[in-house]
Motif scaffolding. Structure first.
Motif, PDB file in Angstrom:
ATOM      1  N   LEU A 100     -17.884  57.440 -25.492  1.00  0.00           N
ATOM      2  CA  LEU A 100     -16.895  58.968 -24.752  1.00  0.00           C
ATOM      3  C   LEU A 100     -15.770  59.065 -24.854  1.00  0.00           C
ATOM      4  O   LEU A 100     -15.132  60.214 -24.988  1.00  0.00           O
ATOM      5  CB  LEU A 100     -17.941  59.295 -24.012  1.00  0.00           C
ATOM      6  CG  LEU A 100     -19.147  59.031 -23.980  1.00  0.00           C
ATOM      7  CD1 LEU A 100     -20.037  59.763 -22.614  1.00  0.00           C
ATOM      8  CD2 LEU A 100     -19.920  60.085 -24.790  1.00  0.00           C
ATOM      9  N   ASP A 101     -15.055  57.978 -24.017  1.00  0.00           N
ATOM     10  CA  ASP A 101     -13.316  58.203 -23.906  1.00  0.00           C
ATOM     11  C   ASP A 101     -12.469  56.473 -24.664  1.00  0.00           C
ATOM     12  O   ASP A 101     -14.093  55.782 -24.073  1.00  0.00           O
ATOM     13  CB  ASP A 101     -13.006  57.824 -22.873  1.00  0.00           C
ATOM     14  CG  ASP A 101     -13.817  56.911 -21.681  1.00  0.00           C
ATOM     15  OD1 ASP A 101     -13.303  56.254 -20.781  1.00  0.00           O
ATOM     16  OD2 ASP A 101     -15.073  56.524 -22.284  1.00  0.00           O
ATOM     17  N   ALA A 103     -10.551  53.682 -25.442  1.00  0.00           N
ATOM     18  CA  ALA A 103      -9.256  53.311 -24.588  1.00  0.00           C
ATOM     19  C   ALA A 103      -8.493  52.920 -25.869  1.00  0.00           C
ATOM     20  O   ALA A 103      -7.692  52.801 -25.100  1.00  0.00           O
ATOM     21  CB  ALA A 103     -10.113  52.101 -23.912  1.00  0.00           C
TER      22      ALA A 103
END
Length: 115
Positions: A100-101, A103
């Protein structure tokens, strides 16, 4: 952390390509992985994701049934098999860590679908 994509190129509509993304600098098998693409003049589009152990995969509606994401944790590599390519699949394809995120991102590999 480094992600390096490869395998892009020019392909005719209906053709296939396999993209690879090699990771280094961390424990690759700890990370879920995602492919994201960006088409000319458009924003980023999530393509597909795979869990760290490969147990589950997820696909966007635009590629479902045509693309397959897989990974080989022994080789620290995630793959994107793309079949039945369409002109609208033309984009810069990135691999990224996470579901979802995201990095970390690679530099991208260009896929152009054209006759």
């Amino acid at each position: 952390v480094q992600l390096v994509e490869s395998g892009g190129g020019l392909v005719q509509p209906g053709g296939s390509l396999r993209l690879s993304c090699a990771g280094s600098g961390w424990t690759f098998s700890d990370s879920h992985m995602t492919w994201v693409r960006q088409s000319p003049g458009k924003g980023l589009e999530w393509v597909c994701s795979i869990r760290s152990d490969g147990s589950n995969t997820y696909y966007g509606d635009s590629v479902k049934g045509r693309f397959t994401i897989s990974r080989d944790n022994a080789k620290n590599t995630v793959y994107l098999q793309m079949n039945s390519l369409k002109s609208e699949d033309t984009a810069l394809y990135y691999c990224a860590t996470g579901l979802l995120d995201f990095a970390y991102w690679g530099q991208g590999t260009q896929v152009t679908v054209s006759s």
